[in-house]
Design a protein around this motif. Structure first.
Motif, PDB file in Angstrom:
ATOM      1  N   GLY A   1       0.944  -0.989  -0.025  1.00 40.37           N
ATOM      2  CA  GLY A   1      -0.045  -0.004   0.108  1.00 40.37           C
ATOM      3  C   GLY A   1       0.841   1.271   0.096  1.00 40.37           C
ATOM      4  N   THR A   2       0.546   2.338  -1.022  1.00 42.60           N
ATOM      5  CA  THR A   2       1.490   3.562  -0.991  1.00 42.60           C
ATOM      6  C   THR A   2       0.355   4.579  -0.904  1.00 42.60           C
ATOM      7  N   LEU A   3       1.052   5.705  -1.187  1.00 45.12           N
ATOM      8  CA  LEU A   3       0.201   6.848  -1.460  1.00 45.12           C
ATOM      9  C   LEU A   3      -0.697   7.023  -2.430  1.00 45.12           C
ATOM     10  N   GLU A   4      -0.235   6.212  -3.536  1.00 46.91           N
ATOM     11  CA  GLU A   4      -1.025   6.234  -4.594  1.00 46.91           C
ATOM     12  C   GLU A   4      -1.948   5.218  -4.805  1.00 46.91           C
TER      13      GLU A   4
ATOM     14  N   ASP B   1      -8.217   9.156 -10.319  1.00 45.05           N
ATOM     15  CA  ASP B   1      -9.097   9.911 -10.882  1.00 45.05           C
ATOM     16  C   ASP B   1     -10.462   9.148 -11.382  1.00 45.05           C
ATOM     17  N   ASP B   2     -10.317   7.695 -11.172  1.00 43.80           N
ATOM     18  CA  ASP B   2     -11.374   7.144 -11.420  1.00 43.80           C
ATOM     19  C   ASP B   2     -12.822   7.187 -10.459  1.00 43.80           C
TER      20      ASP B   2
ATOM     21  N   LEU C   1     -15.399   5.922  -9.794  1.00 42.61           N
ATOM     22  CA  LEU C   1     -16.150   4.655  -9.086  1.00 42.61           C
ATOM     23  C   LEU C   1     -15.284   4.425  -7.776  1.00 42.61           C
ATOM     24  N   SER C   2     -14.145   4.805  -7.726  1.00 45.41           N
ATOM     25  CA  SER C   2     -13.419   4.708  -6.494  1.00 45.41           C
ATOM     26  C   SER C   2     -12.050   5.303  -6.402  1.00 45.41           C
ATOM     27  N   ARG C   3     -12.347   6.638  -6.301  1.00 51.58           N
ATOM     28  CA  ARG C   3     -11.391   7.495  -6.298  1.00 51.58           C
ATOM     29  C   ARG C   3     -10.598   7.805  -4.925  1.00 51.58           C
ATOM     30  N   GLU C   4     -11.124   7.178  -4.039  1.00 52.68           N
ATOM     31  CA  GLU C   4     -10.458   7.288  -2.559  1.00 52.68           C
ATOM     32  C   GLU C   4      -9.566   6.008  -2.271  1.00 52.68           C
ATOM     33  N   ILE C   5      -9.166   5.261  -2.917  1.00 54.44           N
ATOM     34  CA  ILE C   5      -8.174   4.269  -2.488  1.00 54.44           C
ATOM     35  C   ILE C   5      -6.880   4.692  -2.944  1.00 54.44           C
ATOM     36  N   HIS C   6      -6.455   5.358  -1.979  1.00 53.33           N
ATOM     37  CA  HIS C   6      -5.025   5.849  -1.854  1.00 53.33           C
ATOM     38  C   HIS C   6      -4.673   6.232  -0.571  1.00 53.33           C
ATOM     39  N   GLU C   7      -3.366   6.680  -0.113  1.00 53.27           N
ATOM     40  CA  GLU C   7      -2.910   6.896   0.971  1.00 53.27           C
ATOM     41  C   GLU C   7      -3.264   5.493   1.727  1.00 53.27           C
ATOM     42  N   VAL C   8      -2.988   4.481   1.395  1.00 51.51           N
ATOM     43  CA  VAL C   8      -3.155   3.070   1.973  1.00 51.51           C
ATOM     44  C   VAL C   8      -2.112   2.833   3.016  1.00 51.51           C
ATOM     45  N   GLU C   9      -2.815   3.071   4.305  1.00 52.77           N
ATOM     46  CA  GLU C   9      -1.985   2.911   5.499  1.00 52.77           C
ATOM     47  C   GLU C   9      -1.791   1.517   6.106  1.00 52.77           C
ATOM     48  N   SER C  10      -2.891   0.784   5.668  1.00 56.35           N
ATOM     49  CA  SER C  10      -2.781  -0.638   6.481  1.00 56.35           C
ATOM     50  C   SER C  10      -3.574  -1.722   5.309  1.00 56.35           C
ATOM     51  N   LEU C  11      -3.236  -2.835   5.377  1.00 50.59           N
ATOM     52  CA  LEU C  11      -3.444  -3.947   4.617  1.00 50.59           C
ATOM     53  C   LEU C  11      -3.705  -5.309   5.514  1.00 50.59           C
ATOM     54  N   ALA C  12      -4.592  -6.145   5.001  1.00 51.50           N
ATOM     55  CA  ALA C  12      -4.947  -7.508   5.483  1.00 51.50           C
ATOM     56  C   ALA C  12      -5.380  -8.503   4.470  1.00 51.50           C
TER      57      ALA C  12
END
Length: 712
Positions: free
Chosen positions: A160-163, A183-184, A186-197
């Motif tokens: 996960g990155t800022l992009e 800029d999509d 439908l899902s323009r807010e999946i960035h700045e990904v701080e955590s993953l599972a």
């Protein structure tokens, strides 16, 4: 009685042996193998620790990342640490917030890094157990905030990155973005990904926590949906964990609190029990042997729940800032915390008690360093940014062991340390001056404030003399006040002590009991001071002033107009004045005879800029020059103006010499010392010092003459 002559031979041998053994132990490290001189951090231990990783099948084999590119290794469950390598091979300030040991290949490690003040960073990979690293090109310069490896398929790694979210199907060899572009619609807010599972059974089910709510995909990123129901809007999601036996149980921590879902994120419930203050829960960890036990590492201590999150109890102090948690799968009750300031904290009793476990781990920012003239094995280091975990650290065995001596400092940062000829040690802090009281043989060291300012003044007194009113001046003592400013530099070399502060220059004639002074030429913000044979100098960024009357009056020094951004001033043995500035080192041999110096020279061939410190080495008769933007320590001979440069491998704050052995304070890696492994240094070269135009040009307007270099 001065014990230095009796102790010196044995002390030097002890220091030398320590330095040599330390350097030899690191000789195989790739990042320093090229350096003819090996330097090593010797403490004080502690500082900012960020992320743990354990080797699959070897639960006591751990890796630890810090805030300045370093990877540390432990082979004994975190009891001791070894400085292993830098992830990018350079001196830098990458925060290593995620480490993965490949579950299918123990020699392969991935480290995700970012910079706190910028949008860059990177993903790095090692194939030799963390000894050497190379950047993963597809994610080069990306700010990597999270990493995860699929438990059911180790070939799948997600970053996960800022992009956005990136995935590899071949253990990190190739990568593709699986989150929509920013800029999509439908899902323009999946960035700045701080955590993953990643779901432990299905690697296509991935959870992503962003700086704005959590997201989920069930098909490897082909489609994403927001799983924000029950989560307070605009919540930064710092950590997501899944129950390994029931992966539909999801815990998520955010700036707004801790949440739990029992249906795979379709609905979250905010967990009660943790007070709602400015706290942030940076990491969640579930005890896989007792799945109802969940730990929450916050910016205000460690919390534990024994009932799946219904009730929580804080089990550390509120001053502990936690970045990561490690639970020992081999020894129940063994817990490690990676923290800000206090490094690694360890518990062996399930969290009832914690103690520092930092031997070998040093990430301190040291800005002050002094060696006791009465015992060269005794060194004091002043640190900043560590509050109650900082202050001053003392070693009495040249760095083998350290003791924190902060009693009386009340969490103040220590910016400078100095020792007078009578043995008195003063600390300059963020608020005032403190003197060290040691008791017998340093049995009870503590600090006492010595910041009383008592100035003399005059007042007009009117009297009746023979029927006439007469006015006269009367000397008075102005009521004492406490110095509250930042103290940046001392000179305690003579009978008159001097100190440079942000509220001016002060002197003391009574060994620091009282101080006199204030603004000099109407200005404050002085940060360096020096004296020689009764002449007192002080500098701020834009100029230098001198006094011949003990600080009662001040005169500006006639510096060349080229000198900008002054950092440090110092005298060498014969009274030569040295000025360290933003563009290098300046030098004058006639300062004393010319009331401010008419002939100034820029030592242009010393390849150092942004000079941070100057210090004269009485043993060798050379001036030590260091820069905060360089890893090389320079040594200049005032007589011949030749120099040598010694690579250290660390960014330097200042350097000092103790009986012929040099020590340094680093910006991020504690106290450093050297050991000579060869007879080669950077080639010594004569300095054809370039004459700088004098401040005053000839009266006829012609160009100033460039006289030959003055000789002694």
């Amino acid at each position: 009685m001065n014990r230095l002559p009796d102790l010196f031979p044995a002390a030097r041998r002890a220091i030398w042996l320590l330095c040599l053994l330390a350097a030899l132990s690191l000789a195989a490290s790739a990042q320093q193998s090229h350096a003819p001189y090996q330097w090593r951090s010797i403490g004080p231990y502690g500082g900012d620790a960020r992320a743990f990783a354990s080797v699959p099948g070897e639960p006591q084999h751990l890796y630890l990342g810090d805030t300045s590119n370093w990877i540390f290794e432990s082979l004994d469950g975190g009891a001791t640490w070894n400085r292993l390598s830098r992830i990018d091979g350079e001196i830098g300030d990458l925060i290593i917030d995620n480490i993965i040991v490949d579950s299918s290949d123990r020699q392969t490690l991935f480290a995700g890094a970012f910079r706190s003040y910028a949008t860059d960073g990177g993903l790095y990979v090692s194939h030799d157990g963390g000894r050497t690293w190379k950047v993963v090109e597809p994610l080069k310069d990306q700010s990597v905030r999270s990493l995860a490896q699929a438990p059911s398929d180790p070939s799948i790694i997600v970053a996960g990155t800022l992009e956005g979210v990136f995935r590899s199907h071949d253990r990190g060899q190739t990568w593709q973005r699986i989150s929509p572009p920013s800029d999509d619609p439908l899902s323009r807010e999946i960035h700045e990904v701080e955590s993953l599972a990643i779901d432990p059974r299905n690697p296509d089910i991935i959870y992503a926590g962003t700086w704005h709510l959590p997201w989920k995909t069930k098909d490897g990123g082909a489609h994403w949906r927001s799983i924000k129901q029950g989560v307070i809007d605009d919540s930064d999601v710092f950590s997501i964990i899944l129950d390994p036996e029931r992966p539909t149980i999801v815990y998520a921590s955010a700036c707004s609190g801790i949440y739990k879902s029992e249906n795979g994120g379709d609905l979250f419930h905010k967990i009660q029990g943790i007070p709602s203050t400015a706290r942030r829960t940076r990491v969640l960890m579930q005890d896989t042997r007792h799945r109802e036990v969940v730990y929450a590492g916050t910016t205000e201590g460690l919390y534990r729940s024994r009932d799946g999150g219904r009730e929580w109890l804080r089990i550390t102090g509120a001053d502990v800032i936690i970045n990561d948690i490690w639970l020992d799968t081999e020894h129940e009750g063994h817990i490690l915390l990676a923290t800000d300031r206090s490094g690694v904290l360890a518990s062996t009793d399930g969290g009832q008690t914690f103690a520092q476990s930092n031997e070998g781990f040093s990430a301190r920012k040291v800005e002050a360093l002094v060696a006791d003239v009465r015992d060269p094995l005794r060194i004091l280091a002043g640190v900043v940014n560590d509050k109650s975990y900082g202050g001053v650290f003392l070693t009495q065995d040249a760095g083998i062991t350290w003791t924190q001596i902060s009693d009386g400092l009340a969490g103040r940062d220590v910016f400078t340390l100095a020792q007078a000829k009578d043995g008195t040690i003063l600390a300059g802090t963020s608020h005032g001056i403190f003197a060290l009281e040691t008791g017998d043989s340093f049995s009870n060291p503590h600090w006492v404030m010595r910041s009383s300012i008592v100035n003399q003044g005059t007042r007009i007194v009117e009297e009746n003399v023979n029927g006439r009113r007469v006015s006269r001046f009367e000397n008075i003592t102005i009521p004492a006040r406490e110095m509250s400013s930042r103290v940046a530099g001392f000179d305690l070399s003579g009978e008159l002590w001097a100190v440079a502060t942000t509220e001016g220059i002060f002197t003391s004639k009574d060994q620091g009991t009282t101080w006199q002074g204030g603004l000099a030429l109407g200005s404050g913000e002085y940060h360096t001071v020096a004296s020689h044979r009764g002449e007192l100098l002080a500098a701020r960024r834009t100029g230098v002033v001198f006094s011949k009357d003990g600080g009662l009056s001040w005169t500006p020094v006639r510096l060349p107009s080229k000198v900008k951004d002054i950092r440090k001033i110092a005298f060498s043995k014969e009274g030569e004045l040295w000025v360290g500035a933003g563009d290098g080192v300046y030098f004058s041999r006639d300062f004393s005879t010319k009331n401010g110096g008419e002939n100034w020279f820029w030592l242009e061939k010393v390849p150092v800029r942004d000079v941070g410190d100057l210090a004269f080495d009485d043993k060798t008769g050379r001036m030590l020059v260091s820069s905060r933007s360089s890893q090389v320590l320079y040594s200049v001979d005032p007589a011949t103006l030749t120099f040598t440069g010694t690579p250290t491998g660390f960014r330097l704050f200042l350097a000092r010499a103790v009986g012929g052995v040099r020590f340094a304070a680093s910006l991020q890696d504690g106290v450093l010392t050297e050991a000579e492994l060869s007879h080669h240094r950077i080639k010594a070269a004569p300095l054809t010092a370039e004459k700088v135009f004098p401040a005053k040009t000839p009266a006829d307007g012609s160009e100033p003459v460039h006289p030959a270099l003055p000789q002694r």
